[in-house]
Design a protein around this motif. Sequence first.
Motif, short mmCIF file in Angstrom:
data_model
loop_
_atom_site.label_atom_id
_atom_site.label_comp_id
_atom_site.label_asym_id
_atom_site.label_seq_id
_atom_site.Cartn_x
_atom_site.Cartn_y
_atom_site.Cartn_z
N UNK A 151 0.82 -1.22 0.00
CA UNK A 151 0.00 0.00 0.00
C UNK A 151 0.85 1.26 0.00
N UNK A 152 2.14 1.13 0.27
CA UNK A 152 3.05 2.27 0.21
C UNK A 152 3.78 2.35 -1.13
N UNK A 153 3.57 1.35 -1.98
CA UNK A 153 4.35 1.25 -3.21
C UNK A 153 3.58 1.77 -4.42
N UNK A 412 17.46 -11.82 -21.64
CA UNK A 412 17.21 -10.40 -21.44
C UNK A 412 15.97 -9.96 -22.23
N UNK A 413 15.22 -9.03 -21.64
CA UNK A 413 14.02 -8.53 -22.33
C UNK A 413 13.83 -7.05 -22.04
N UNK A 414 14.15 -6.18 -23.02
CA UNK A 414 14.01 -4.73 -22.78
C UNK A 414 12.62 -4.18 -23.05
N UNK A 415 11.72 -4.99 -23.63
CA UNK A 415 10.42 -4.48 -24.08
C UNK A 415 9.48 -4.15 -22.94
N UNK A 416 9.63 -4.83 -21.80
CA UNK A 416 8.78 -4.52 -20.64
C UNK A 416 9.40 -5.13 -19.39
N UNK A 417 9.32 -4.40 -18.29
CA UNK A 417 9.76 -4.91 -17.01
C UNK A 417 9.13 -4.07 -15.90
N UNK A 418 9.33 -4.51 -14.67
CA UNK A 418 8.66 -3.87 -13.53
C UNK A 418 9.67 -3.25 -12.57
N UNK A 419 9.29 -2.11 -11.99
CA UNK A 419 10.02 -1.50 -10.89
C UNK A 419 8.98 -1.03 -9.87
N UNK A 420 9.44 -0.65 -8.68
CA UNK A 420 8.53 0.03 -7.77
C UNK A 420 9.21 1.23 -7.14
N UNK A 421 8.38 2.19 -6.73
CA UNK A 421 8.84 3.38 -6.03
C UNK A 421 7.98 3.56 -4.79
N UNK A 427 2.52 8.17 -6.07
CA UNK A 427 1.18 7.73 -5.67
C UNK A 427 1.26 6.37 -4.98
N UNK A 428 0.90 6.28 -3.70
CA UNK A 428 1.00 5.00 -2.99
C UNK A 428 -0.17 4.08 -3.33
N UNK A 429 0.09 2.77 -3.21
CA UNK A 429 -0.96 1.79 -3.46
C UNK A 429 -1.47 1.80 -4.88
N UNK A 430 -0.58 2.09 -5.83
CA UNK A 430 -0.99 2.28 -7.23
C UNK A 430 -0.16 1.40 -8.14
N UNK A 431 -0.80 0.81 -9.13
CA UNK A 431 -0.12 0.02 -10.16
C UNK A 431 -0.30 0.73 -11.49
N UNK A 432 0.81 1.01 -12.15
CA UNK A 432 0.76 1.76 -13.41
C UNK A 432 1.15 0.86 -14.57
N UNK A 433 0.39 0.96 -15.66
CA UNK A 433 0.74 0.29 -16.89
C UNK A 433 0.35 -1.18 -16.91
N UNK A 434 0.40 -1.76 -18.10
CA UNK A 434 0.04 -3.17 -18.26
C UNK A 434 0.77 -3.75 -19.45
#
Length: 491
Positions: A151-153, A412-421, A427-434
């Motif tokens: 919820x903080x991510x 290796x795959x540069x086309x899509x990957x995930x990070x968190x902040x 914005x906390x508790x938020x998932x961006x993109x798909x």
Amino acid sequence: MSTQHCTGHLPTAGLSRRALLSRVGLGLGGIALADLVNPPRLRAAGQAPSHGGVPGILGTDLHYPVKAKRVIFLFMAGGPSQIETFDDKPVLRTRNGEQLPDSVRQGQRLTGMSGNQSSLPLAGSQFGFSQHGAAGTWVSDLLPYTAKVVDDLCIVRSMHTDAINHDPAITFFQTGSQIAGRPSMGAWTHYGLGSDTADLPAFVVLITPGKVDQPLYSRLWGSGFLPSEHQGVQFRSGKDAVLYLANPAGVTPQARRLLLDRLRDLHRDAAGRLGDGTVDARIAQYEMAYRMQASVPGVMDISNEREETLALYGPDAKKPGTFAANCLLARRLAERGVKFIQLYHQGWDQHDSLPKGIERQCRETDQASAALVTDLKRRGLLDDTLVVWGGEFGRTSYSQGKLTATNYGRDHHPRCFSIWMAGGGVKPGYVHGATDDFAYNIVDGGVHVHDFHATLLRLLGVDHERLTYLHQGRRFRLTDVHGTVVDALLA
């Protein structure tokens, strides 16, 4: 909102008489005009922070309201698999072993390591996912501690980059260019914003030792063409936290101070005669090293940390140099005014034996990463500290090498990957993109590395297009000529 541009200092060595008169005349006129139009702003830009730091080239009047005063970047070198961490793809389990459809690959390039495979079998993750937090965010069962702070991510599932191999990809993420020699994120931050402490570097680097994987080079935290005072300073575990910082045997602190005073006088004389900015950088570095002789031992000493805090980070927190110990040290550095703290943890380059490898990596990093967020939050530091977790690219949805019932690897795959902040105005508790059902292409909300850099600077109060430096006749910036702030990520 300020409209000032940061263009860096023009060279003063070797000026002709005509150029000197022209530049001085225009400069004095500009100063007079600025004082008439907006005198308070002109004076504010030259004021030093009240807590003993040194302002950067932008002064204290920034382009935007400051959301993040400091950054802690947990860089997972090697490229963590998004499919095993934050981007669950049930379709891959259902179609495990089937060939990657041409309609999904769309002729995109592969590395030389899997490009010559006779087949590209889809590999579903062997690890489960569960929903967590108020929004029911899907997180891998490999990351139980991270799941507790979801919820903080602010999770970004739609990162993408240009590079397909490690060296250019890491260099790109750290400097905004695949070509070595550009200033790093931390160096740009120090250059533009200065430091918040006089006793510690504004940019500190911590590396987990003993990890055998893709190499890390000091240029990844270097200053490039910026003055050398802006490069990162690596802190190490062991007797000497910073190399060559302690006085040699037989040299007293008084003798060192006397030596530095005379050396400073000689440097200032040379700077006055030559007009060389590197001389000023040398003076600043010598003086910082002298002050660090007193400040570094204190920040490295965790004996005053409560047992509850050490337990939060896990058993490795008491072992100097481990990722857990470095996360705890990052919090201590943040408390003391260090503006950019970069952690590197290698070992995520799992071309084969991925299930065992990623399970080990998550076990080493999960608890401490989540503890850092929790610790900052309960100390009131998370609101103005931006924490970032991620690597240089993602991994393929197909198996590199032989796919078995218990084992597989990913290329290796540069086309899509995930990070968190977390924190720092995101914005906390938020998932961006798909991404698509195969975790191969982005279908919504793509965030390029340049966009990430632009957004990071925005959170620090900086317009990425106006933090520039004149080098070889061109004004460079972290985002080169690209980058768009991703407003959806901002709280």
